[in-house]
Design a protein around this motif. Sequence first.
Motif, PDB file in Angstrom:
ATOM      1  N   MET A 184       0.824  -1.212   0.000  1.00  0.00           N
ATOM      2  CA  MET A 184       0.000   0.000   0.000  1.00  0.00           C
ATOM      3  C   MET A 184       0.860   1.264   0.000  1.00  0.00           C
ATOM      4  O   MET A 184       1.868   1.332   0.692  1.00  0.00           O
ATOM      5  CB  MET A 184      -0.869   0.055   1.262  1.00  0.00           C
ATOM      6  CG  MET A 184      -2.122  -0.769   1.211  1.00  0.00           C
ATOM      7  SD  MET A 184      -3.372  -0.103   0.135  1.00  0.00           S
ATOM      8  CE  MET A 184      -4.023  -1.617  -0.523  1.00  0.00           C
TER       9      MET A 184
ATOM     10  N   LYS B  72      -9.729   9.204  -6.021  1.00  0.00           N
ATOM     11  CA  LYS B  72     -10.643   8.171  -6.510  1.00  0.00           C
ATOM     12  C   LYS B  72     -11.724   7.944  -5.476  1.00  0.00           C
ATOM     13  O   LYS B  72     -11.448   7.906  -4.272  1.00  0.00           O
ATOM     14  CB  LYS B  72      -9.901   6.855  -6.764  1.00  0.00           C
ATOM     15  CG  LYS B  72      -9.041   6.916  -7.997  1.00  0.00           C
ATOM     16  CD  LYS B  72      -8.692   5.559  -8.532  1.00  0.00           C
ATOM     17  CE  LYS B  72      -7.781   5.757  -9.743  1.00  0.00           C
ATOM     18  NZ  LYS B  72      -7.466   4.522 -10.439  1.00  0.00           N
ATOM     19  N   LYS B  73     -12.919   7.777  -5.978  1.00  0.00           N
ATOM     20  CA  LYS B  73     -14.066   7.602  -5.088  1.00  0.00           C
ATOM     21  C   LYS B  73     -14.912   6.496  -5.695  1.00  0.00           C
ATOM     22  O   LYS B  73     -15.086   6.441  -6.903  1.00  0.00           O
ATOM     23  CB  LYS B  73     -14.825   8.921  -5.075  1.00  0.00           C
ATOM     24  CG  LYS B  73     -16.178   8.931  -4.459  1.00  0.00           C
ATOM     25  CD  LYS B  73     -16.641  10.393  -4.360  1.00  0.00           C
ATOM     26  CE  LYS B  73     -17.927  10.642  -5.122  1.00  0.00           C
ATOM     27  NZ  LYS B  73     -19.108  10.346  -4.374  1.00  0.00           N
ATOM     28  N   SER B  74     -15.389   5.586  -4.881  1.00  0.00           N
ATOM     29  CA  SER B  74     -16.164   4.476  -5.424  1.00  0.00           C
ATOM     30  C   SER B  74     -17.382   4.192  -4.579  1.00  0.00           C
ATOM     31  O   SER B  74     -17.327   4.215  -3.358  1.00  0.00           O
ATOM     32  CB  SER B  74     -15.294   3.219  -5.481  1.00  0.00           C
ATOM     33  OG  SER B  74     -16.005   2.195  -6.130  1.00  0.00           O
TER      34      SER B  74
ATOM     35  N   ARG C 107     -10.267   7.780  -1.779  1.00  0.00           N
ATOM     36  CA  ARG C 107      -8.816   7.655  -1.640  1.00  0.00           C
ATOM     37  C   ARG C 107      -8.174   8.823  -2.370  1.00  0.00           C
ATOM     38  O   ARG C 107      -8.548   9.131  -3.499  1.00  0.00           O
ATOM     39  CB  ARG C 107      -8.331   6.331  -2.247  1.00  0.00           C
ATOM     40  CG  ARG C 107      -9.130   5.116  -1.800  1.00  0.00           C
ATOM     41  CD  ARG C 107      -8.466   3.827  -2.275  1.00  0.00           C
ATOM     42  NE  ARG C 107      -7.190   3.648  -1.634  1.00  0.00           N
ATOM     43  CZ  ARG C 107      -6.102   3.154  -2.212  1.00  0.00           C
ATOM     44  NH1 ARG C 107      -6.151   2.762  -3.471  1.00  0.00           N
ATOM     45  NH2 ARG C 107      -4.972   3.062  -1.556  1.00  0.00           N
TER      46      ARG C 107
ATOM     47  N   PHE D 276      -4.263   3.849  -7.225  1.00  0.00           N
ATOM     48  CA  PHE D 276      -4.702   2.860  -8.216  1.00  0.00           C
ATOM     49  C   PHE D 276      -6.086   2.325  -7.863  1.00  0.00           C
ATOM     50  O   PHE D 276      -7.063   2.648  -8.518  1.00  0.00           O
ATOM     51  CB  PHE D 276      -3.684   1.715  -8.334  1.00  0.00           C
ATOM     52  CG  PHE D 276      -2.394   2.158  -8.971  1.00  0.00           C
ATOM     53  CD1 PHE D 276      -2.344   2.406 -10.336  1.00  0.00           C
ATOM     54  CD2 PHE D 276      -1.246   2.354  -8.216  1.00  0.00           C
ATOM     55  CE1 PHE D 276      -1.170   2.830 -10.942  1.00  0.00           C
ATOM     56  CE2 PHE D 276      -0.071   2.779  -8.808  1.00  0.00           C
ATOM     57  CZ  PHE D 276      -0.031   3.016 -10.167  1.00  0.00           C
ATOM     58  N   SER D 277      -6.180   1.518  -6.826  1.00  0.00           N
ATOM     59  CA  SER D 277      -7.461   0.889  -6.507  1.00  0.00           C
ATOM     60  C   SER D 277      -8.496   1.929  -6.100  1.00  0.00           C
ATOM     61  O   SER D 277      -8.230   2.784  -5.265  1.00  0.00           O
ATOM     62  CB  SER D 277      -7.278  -0.107  -5.364  1.00  0.00           C
ATOM     63  OG  SER D 277      -8.543  -0.514  -4.904  1.00  0.00           O
ATOM     64  N   PRO D 278      -9.716   1.839  -6.664  1.00  0.00           N
ATOM     65  CA  PRO D 278     -10.769   2.739  -6.205  1.00  0.00           C
ATOM     66  C   PRO D 278     -11.389   2.282  -4.878  1.00  0.00           C
ATOM     67  O   PRO D 278     -12.152   3.026  -4.278  1.00  0.00           O
ATOM     68  CB  PRO D 278     -11.799   2.679  -7.342  1.00  0.00           C
ATOM     69  CG  PRO D 278     -11.597   1.359  -7.996  1.00  0.00           C
ATOM     70  CD  PRO D 278     -10.142   1.007  -7.814  1.00  0.00           C
ATOM     71  N   LEU D 279     -11.041   1.077  -4.441  1.00  0.00           N
ATOM     72  CA  LEU D 279     -11.604   0.564  -3.186  1.00  0.00           C
ATOM     73  C   LEU D 279     -10.527   0.496  -2.111  1.00  0.00           C
ATOM     74  O   LEU D 279      -9.374   0.196  -2.386  1.00  0.00           O
ATOM     75  CB  LEU D 279     -12.169  -0.846  -3.401  1.00  0.00           C
ATOM     76  CG  LEU D 279     -13.371  -0.964  -4.341  1.00  0.00           C
ATOM     77  CD1 LEU D 279     -13.712  -2.429  -4.584  1.00  0.00           C
ATOM     78  CD2 LEU D 279     -14.568  -0.227  -3.761  1.00  0.00           C
ATOM     79  N   VAL D 280     -10.938   0.748  -0.889  1.00  0.00           N
ATOM     80  CA  VAL D 280     -10.048   0.635   0.269  1.00  0.00           C
ATOM     81  C   VAL D 280     -10.040  -0.836   0.677  1.00  0.00           C
ATOM     82  O   VAL D 280     -11.079  -1.493   0.631  1.00  0.00           O
ATOM     83  CB  VAL D 280     -10.598   1.495   1.431  1.00  0.00           C
ATOM     84  CG1 VAL D 280      -9.766   1.327   2.689  1.00  0.00           C
ATOM     85  CG2 VAL D 280     -10.685   2.960   1.010  1.00  0.00           C
ATOM     86  N   ASN D 281      -8.890  -1.369   1.047  1.00  0.00           N
ATOM     87  CA  ASN D 281      -8.935  -2.761   1.494  1.00  0.00           C
ATOM     88  C   ASN D 281      -9.247  -2.844   2.984  1.00  0.00           C
ATOM     89  O   ASN D 281      -9.216  -1.847   3.702  1.00  0.00           O
ATOM     90  CB  ASN D 281      -7.678  -3.549   1.109  1.00  0.00           C
ATOM     91  CG  ASN D 281      -6.428  -2.947   1.689  1.00  0.00           C
ATOM     92  OD1 ASN D 281      -6.467  -1.831   2.209  1.00  0.00           O
ATOM     93  ND2 ASN D 281      -5.342  -3.674   1.622  1.00  0.00           N
TER      94      ASN D 281
END
Lengths: 161, 519
Positions: A1, A37-39, A56, A62-67
């Motif tokens: 991350m 980024k927002k999802s 984020r 990169f990823s639009p989702l938080v893990n």
Amino acid sequence: MNIETCNVVLGGIGGQGILKASEICGWAALYEGYHVKKSEVHGMAQRGGSVESHLRFGQRVFSPLVNRGGADFLLCFHEEEHSRLKPYLRKGGRDLLRYLDAARKLVVQEPRALNTAMVGVLSRELPIGEAAWEKALETVFPPKFLSFNRGVFFEARTMER
Amino acid sequence: MTRTKRPVHKAFLSGNEALARGAWQAGLKVACAYPGTPSTEILEALATYPELDVQWSVNEKVAYEVAFAAAVGGVRSLFACKHVGLNVAMDPLMTSAYTGVNAGFVIVVCDDPGMHSSQNEQDTRWVSLYAKLPMLEPANPGEALAFVGEAFALSERFDTPVIVRMTTRISHGKEDVVIGERDEVTTLALEKDFRKYVMVPGNARGRHEVLEKRLVRLKALAEKTRLNRIEEGTRSLGFITSSVTYQYVKECYPDASFLKLGMSYPFCDEKIRAFAKSVRRCVVVEELDPFLEEHIKTLGVRFAAKDPSWRLGELGPDAIGPIVRGEQRKVRQTKSRPPRLCPGCPHWATFSVLKKLGVFVAGDIGCYTLGALPPTSALHSCLCMGAGVTFNEGLRRAHPDGPIVGVVGDSTFVHSGVTGLISAAYNKSRGVIFILDNRTTAMTGGQNHPATGLTIRDEPTRELDLAALCRACGADHVDVIDPTGNLKAFEALVVERLGADALSVIIAKHPCKLIKRKL
Ligand code: SF4
């Protein structure tokens, strides 16, 4: 991350204005100069079901989702949704649930502004300046609702910690 | 035709908005769709550009044909739908691959992995293989904007419809996107080309050959295009991936090598082979079906792919580590709150009566599908658009006197319920069909349709008279009633119609609570 990335999870139930809340935050981060980024999910989920929005921002996202275990901040709008959302929070992340009641009291006359109040609470935690927040509010709210929401936002922003 | 000019500034756009912007920039003229989550906002965003000719069509087949014909007529045009909507448009789609286009024609399809708001999670990538159409897959809103412009250029260069596949996370994700200005594109001449546009067997045979040859040329392009990008990182680990999955993998393994496929069909076999050989361990990561995996298996290279358990549901950053390690998918039991009808929704009244009468309710697609869930629990089937009407007939063929009714929404009835009603009347079917007329397409956020009398831009237009239409279809009784006004009278009417040996339509008319404010 990527450690420079700021991760926020907002959640509650349909109709609470959660998507609008994350919209304000997204614009503010954008005005502050971040890559954002927002999802979230529209449609079926909005008929009173669970709603969550991931935001984020940072230099490069990169990823639009938080893990899971990756959120720096959790902004929960409904107590019953909290246990579902809690696993997103990282160790040492900030859970802003304890401000929910105070935010509710602030908008007792106009409960629909709870989202603006919660964004006000979140705003003081994020590396985003006041000017960017001002611009974000202007972008998201139509003129006739702007001054009321700005009032709520700043009251919440300066609320006792 | 020129490409996007120099960027002017940044905007915070969803994938759907960015795609609309990109299409507008590319000189789009005509766009058609029927609403469907997660694709709806594409047309809504396009409708905000006054120079465009934009419409809600009655269903996807109509939308496809109108938009496609506009391209044949010489203007760049676009059709947008959700994955299951594309099924409705498959008839024109398959043959339009034969005829090709004139001006550019782009099919935008939004898949819904995880079924956030859908009845299945079919993977549209197979359609490109089946129809032999090129497919581009953006991985974020910025690419949605850029790729739609590429799609128009490809469409014209290769004389073919081009599919742009999005997924929920791209359609409904927002990010900062660099936007540009519009390129005006001149209208091409409409030509009478009998061999190209008249798909009778004699001509279609020739066009099939054109299609196969085009595919060979597209394959060559797939090898060269920068849409299929190699990102050199460590040699020990490399990923072949596409769409939003690329973002998840990149987040988790930023130092790895990547073959990021922006054009997922036709396949770039040589590039895939070379990439797989260039890394010590090659992993293919894709959401839903093993579309890439099945093909890459035929190339004779060594690679790893996800455990089949991951073919279900959507991926996310948490899925990537386990997939790379070859682990199975663990289903996490999170109790999320199910959606339900809004308080004050007019459907409550209708369902309360149907529940009381204990009938089998053949359902359809719309907010009222939520009537299947507690506390109403009064809807017993939901298959596809229009099936509320046809299920009533089919179930009655099995149980002629069964306590069976069908429910369908106003927008859904116009979409594909009306054909079922005509067929039911023609074939002497009986029973009661409820049109739950809430004056909007509510589930997707409140879009107009023919029976609202308003266009996509809220301009007044000819209003479809549902009651007259049902009479013309051959229904014996057509009643229009507000179920919320007088529940007793409503119930009495339902009982009377249920008892009759007739085909009846009851239009339960009351506006959706959410759009009331708009009216
Ligand atoms: S959006 Fe309208 S039709 Fe749908 S549940 Fe709410 S009130 Fe009912």
